[in-house]
Write a protein that holds these residues in place. Structure first.
Motif, PDB file in Angstrom:
ATOM      1  N   TYR A 268      50.505  77.341  -5.675  1.00 10.34           N
ATOM      2  CA  TYR A 268      51.149  78.610  -5.346  1.00 10.34           C
ATOM      3  C   TYR A 268      51.077  79.574  -6.535  1.00 10.34           C
TER       4      TYR A 268
ATOM      5  N   GLU B  68      58.953  78.107  -4.311  1.00  4.72           N
ATOM      6  CA  GLU B  68      58.071  76.974  -4.604  1.00  4.72           C
ATOM      7  C   GLU B  68      58.201  76.544  -6.064  1.00  4.72           C
TER       8      GLU B  68
ATOM      9  N   ASN C 101      61.605  74.779  -6.467  1.00  2.66           N
ATOM     10  CA  ASN C 101      61.602  73.444  -5.871  1.00  2.66           C
ATOM     11  C   ASN C 101      60.915  72.423  -6.779  1.00  2.66           C
TER      12      ASN C 101
END
Length: 273
Positions: free
Chosen positions: A199, A243, A246
């Motif tokens: 990402y 992202e 996390n």
């Protein structure tokens, strides 16, 4: 990702850094518990492919599916051992090894033995009245409920990340180094091919409060002193994507950087207020 957490508390003074002591003693006790080879050797052993000790300690190019977890310089033993993925099912053997370690093998040079200690599985006390009562289901699935854009990362035990053939110090560490290290470890634990974090990264380090901690351990197997130096302290990060957040939270579970099996790379993520 699935895991289980074994925790042990002993009312005794430990060394400043307990990682080397714990891993060495645990390995010796684990071998005592699981080894079925009359020669007690691993070279050429007929059972090594199904041996937990061999998998944890002797298997070449193996990625460790467990890690010790603790803080430096406590006044008593208070540590965790995390098991990940397939290793979770081996928890009964691991508990048996620790019971043998504490009651028969002993800790440290003086081989200190203990009859009074507490063992927890996922924060539930399991040794009561001289018996072990293992929870019916001790497998946990890692989940993340919150999401914060601005966080503090606290490096509790030394962080060792190698880049361009040298270990990072506070003047050149970047968020992508931390995130890619965690992501690589997650992928290996899941048995997947490693690739860089997929990402786009938007978070930025806005403040650093880091020190380079010098730490060594004695390797009895290699008959040498090994460096475990690394970064401790805090960094502030702003503008994280979900992202990125996390993966940082996964880092709290699996550790960051090198030598996590010894307890290095322990981090905590807190909302920055």
């Amino acid at each position: 990702m699935i895991f289980t957490k074994l925790s042990i508390i002993i009312n005794a003074k430990p060394p400043y850094f307990i990682g080397s002591q714990l891993r060495g003693a645990f390995g010796y006790a684990l071998k005592k518990v699981v080894c079925i080879n009359p020669s007690f050797t691993c070279d050429g052993c007929f059972a090594k492919d199904s041996c937990l000790y061999y998998d944890f300690y002797e298997k070449k190019n193996s990625f460790h599916s467990y890690r010790f977890d603790f803080e430096l310089g406590l006044n008593y033993y208070d540590f965790n051992l995390y098991l990940f993925e397939d290793a979770v099912s081996k928890l009964p053997y691991v508990i048996s090894a620790f019971i043998k370690l504490l009651g028969e093998v002993g800790l440290g040079r003086d081989r200190l033995k203990f009859s009074n200690f507490d063992i927890f599985v996922n924060n539930t006390l399991i040794n009561k009245n001289g018996t072990i009562q293992l929870p019916q289901n001790y497998t946990k699935t890692f989940t993340i409920e919150n999401y914060y854009q601005d966080v503090l990362i606290k490096f509790i035990t030394p962080l060792r990340i190698k880049k361009n053939n040298r270990f990072l110090r506070d003047d050149n560490i970047e968020l992508k180094d931390i995130i890619n290290s965690i992501y690589q470890r997650q992928m290996k634990l899941l048995g997947k091919d490693y690739r860089k974090f997929p990402y786009k990264m938007k978070g930025k380090i806005v403040k650093k409060g880091l020190n380079y901690k010098q730490l060594t351990r004695r390797s009895n197997r290699q008959k040498t002193t090994m460096n475990l130096d690394g970064l401790i302290g805090e960094i502030a990060i702003e503008g994280l994507t979900k992202e990125e957040y996390n993966i940082l939270r996964i880092g709290e579970l699996v550790g960051v950087g090198k030598s996590t099996v010894f307890g290095l790379g322990k981090i905590e993520i807190k909302e920055s207020k």
